[in-house]
Design a protein around this motif. Sequence first.
Motif, PDB file in Angstrom:
ATOM      1  N   UNK A 138       0.836  -1.203   0.000  1.00  0.00           N
ATOM      2  CA  UNK A 138       0.000   0.000   0.000  1.00  0.00           C
ATOM      3  C   UNK A 138       0.873   1.256   0.000  1.00  0.00           C
ATOM      4  N   UNK A 139       1.886   1.267   0.865  1.00  0.00           N
ATOM      5  CA  UNK A 139       2.791   2.418   0.902  1.00  0.00           C
ATOM      6  C   UNK A 139       3.521   2.586  -0.424  1.00  0.00           C
ATOM      7  N   UNK A 140       3.903   1.465  -1.038  1.00  0.00           N
ATOM      8  CA  UNK A 140       4.579   1.518  -2.331  1.00  0.00           C
ATOM      9  C   UNK A 140       3.697   2.065  -3.431  1.00  0.00           C
ATOM     10  N   UNK A 141       2.371   1.854  -3.313  1.00  0.00           N
ATOM     11  CA  UNK A 141       1.444   2.406  -4.299  1.00  0.00           C
ATOM     12  C   UNK A 141       1.350   3.925  -4.213  1.00  0.00           C
ATOM     13  N   UNK A 142       1.550   4.462  -3.015  1.00  0.00           N
ATOM     14  CA  UNK A 142       1.351   5.890  -2.804  1.00  0.00           C
ATOM     15  C   UNK A 142       2.635   6.705  -2.920  1.00  0.00           C
ATOM     16  N   UNK A 143       3.788   6.084  -2.655  1.00  0.00           N
ATOM     17  CA  UNK A 143       5.042   6.843  -2.626  1.00  0.00           C
ATOM     18  C   UNK A 143       6.013   6.296  -3.655  1.00  0.00           C
ATOM     19  N   UNK A 144       6.521   7.196  -4.506  1.00  0.00           N
ATOM     20  CA  UNK A 144       7.511   6.812  -5.505  1.00  0.00           C
ATOM     21  C   UNK A 144       8.916   6.909  -4.962  1.00  0.00           C
ATOM     22  N   UNK A 145       9.868   6.844  -5.866  1.00  0.00           N
ATOM     23  CA  UNK A 145      11.266   6.844  -5.469  1.00  0.00           C
ATOM     24  C   UNK A 145      11.663   8.127  -4.751  1.00  0.00           C
ATOM     25  N   UNK A 146      11.118   9.256  -5.197  1.00  0.00           N
ATOM     26  CA  UNK A 146      11.472  10.543  -4.599  1.00  0.00           C
ATOM     27  C   UNK A 146      10.986  10.597  -3.149  1.00  0.00           C
ATOM     28  N   UNK A 147      11.919  10.585  -2.218  1.00  0.00           N
ATOM     29  CA  UNK A 147      11.578  10.655  -0.797  1.00  0.00           C
ATOM     30  C   UNK A 147      11.173   9.344  -0.167  1.00  0.00           C
ATOM     31  N   UNK A 148      11.222   8.251  -0.920  1.00  0.00           N
ATOM     32  CA  UNK A 148      10.770   6.982  -0.364  1.00  0.00           C
ATOM     33  C   UNK A 148      11.642   6.527   0.795  1.00  0.00           C
ATOM     34  N   UNK A 149      12.948   6.745   0.715  1.00  0.00           N
ATOM     35  CA  UNK A 149      13.834   6.310   1.792  1.00  0.00           C
ATOM     36  C   UNK A 149      13.499   6.996   3.106  1.00  0.00           C
ATOM     37  N   UNK A 150      13.273   8.322   3.051  1.00  0.00           N
ATOM     38  CA  UNK A 150      12.934   9.062   4.270  1.00  0.00           C
ATOM     39  C   UNK A 150      11.554   8.665   4.790  1.00  0.00           C
ATOM     40  N   UNK A 151      10.567   8.615   3.883  1.00  0.00           N
ATOM     41  CA  UNK A 151       9.200   8.296   4.297  1.00  0.00           C
ATOM     42  C   UNK A 151       9.121   6.895   4.888  1.00  0.00           C
ATOM     43  N   UNK A 152       9.706   5.927   4.209  1.00  0.00           N
ATOM     44  CA  UNK A 152       9.656   4.549   4.693  1.00  0.00           C
ATOM     45  C   UNK A 152      10.507   4.370   5.944  1.00  0.00           C
ATOM     46  N   UNK A 153      11.623   5.093   6.014  1.00  0.00           N
ATOM     47  CA  UNK A 153      12.458   4.995   7.210  1.00  0.00           C
ATOM     48  C   UNK A 153      11.729   5.466   8.450  1.00  0.00           C
ATOM     49  N   UNK A 154      10.994   6.578   8.305  1.00  0.00           N
ATOM     50  CA  UNK A 154      10.213   7.092   9.428  1.00  0.00           C
ATOM     51  C   UNK A 154       9.008   6.216   9.709  1.00  0.00           C
ATOM     52  N   UNK A 155       8.332   5.785   8.649  1.00  0.00           N
ATOM     53  CA  UNK A 155       7.119   4.975   8.797  1.00  0.00           C
ATOM     54  C   UNK A 155       7.401   3.603   9.407  1.00  0.00           C
TER      55      UNK A 155
END
Length: 468
Positions: A138-155
């Motif tokens: 689900x998270x992968x559907x909403x967030x692309x490569x740009x900023x994914x490392x930060x968003x997923x790291x925090x999430x």
Amino acid sequence: SYSLLHASRKTFSNVKVSISSQWTPSCLNSTAPELQPYELWNSSHLFPNAEEATLFLGTLDTIFLFSYAVGLFVSGIVGDRLNLRWVLSFGMCSSALVVFFFGTLTEWLHFYNKWFYCCLWVVNGLLQSTGWPCVVAVMGNWFGKAGRGFVFGLWSACASVGNILGAFLASCVLKYGYEYAFLVTASVQFAGGVIVFFGLLTSPKEVGLPELGADEDGSVEEDANRPLMGSDDADDDDQNYSIQATDTDNQPKAIGFSQACCLPGVVLYSLAYACLKLVNYSFFFWLPFYLSNNFGWKEAEADQLSIWYDVGGIIGGTIQGLISDVLQKRAPVLAVSLLFAVGSLFGYSRSPNSKPINAVIMAITGFFIGGPSNMISSAISADLGRQDLVKGSSEALATVTGIVDGTGSIGAAVGQYLVSLIQENLGWMWVFYFFILMTSSTILFISPLIVREIKLLLHERHLRMLAE
């Protein structure tokens, strides 16, 4: 969703002492008369002493981890073929019912049976395995490569938040009996599953937004969502591996298990995660016991101090994910962190009997171990599931995540037995040597990806210098 799933897992760890007391004869356990009458105990006891009760509780941990690992491989495939919202809500609600049966209903009915407990925990492991592949997809559907490392790291801090939530809920009602700890966490998890079923939006298209890679400015969006370990230097022959049909009018089909395993980087990251999750989960299960056993600190103090490992992991995953976004590469960031992890493990094994110093070194160790673990299980899994070879198909996300996390869980399950075996025969120092070996093995498995991405970084730098 995943915080609530982790909260119910943590509840079992928090009430083990109370469960062991309930299963131990009152003549060998001074706390048993406070829990129930002696006559009732004689009709329902399970074990002759506390040691066998504790051993069975450890066996339940191993059973859960193995069934959870097997379930991850299956859940990823199911999640790519069915609605992610249905699969996730079903897993949450049905797992909550199993937890209720295991800890609450059996105590209310005074029904105690080892085989029944084992069967319930196998089912619970299978049901809880629906969580991680679905939420990452689900998270992968909403967030692309740009900023994914930060968003997923925090999430990805959701697991640590769930641990804290589970400990809080259990401690609030434990004085009334361990069955109420299971009741509260199961009720909250069931309610969360209902909310997920009616409220979760699994992808942008459900609200009329374009999917990742489907915007009208196709070239820009496609480039923004190219995988970090994508085949930038791939030959034209690699196009044979395309999974999704080029006809955009048709819905992309879910890829098979063997196809997912053949995607670049999946096997290497899965093996690396098996080694790293072994170390990470060993800290999760054994850190309070180690602090109490090695330094003689009180159990409550050891539990509170162990939180600093999770704090370090949360900070590490966020910062390292942000750095990997800037570099547009994940493997080199992982390599540097894991090299520092080897040093921090060596230093922590020689920590003095001082709580402040121990907490600082523990947080540093969590930063360099928990951070990479969070990155592999979330951001990198999403990258692997959205490679060029899959052409942005979300139907690879859950399958790939299940493979990576499932392999890691097998390593974690085996590790719990090995840690107890090494500690009993050789001592805690050799346990840390074992952790250093596993961390070094993690670096070894991803070394081909590290070399490749470093070459790409140097090549990009060379091109920028020529352009200037």
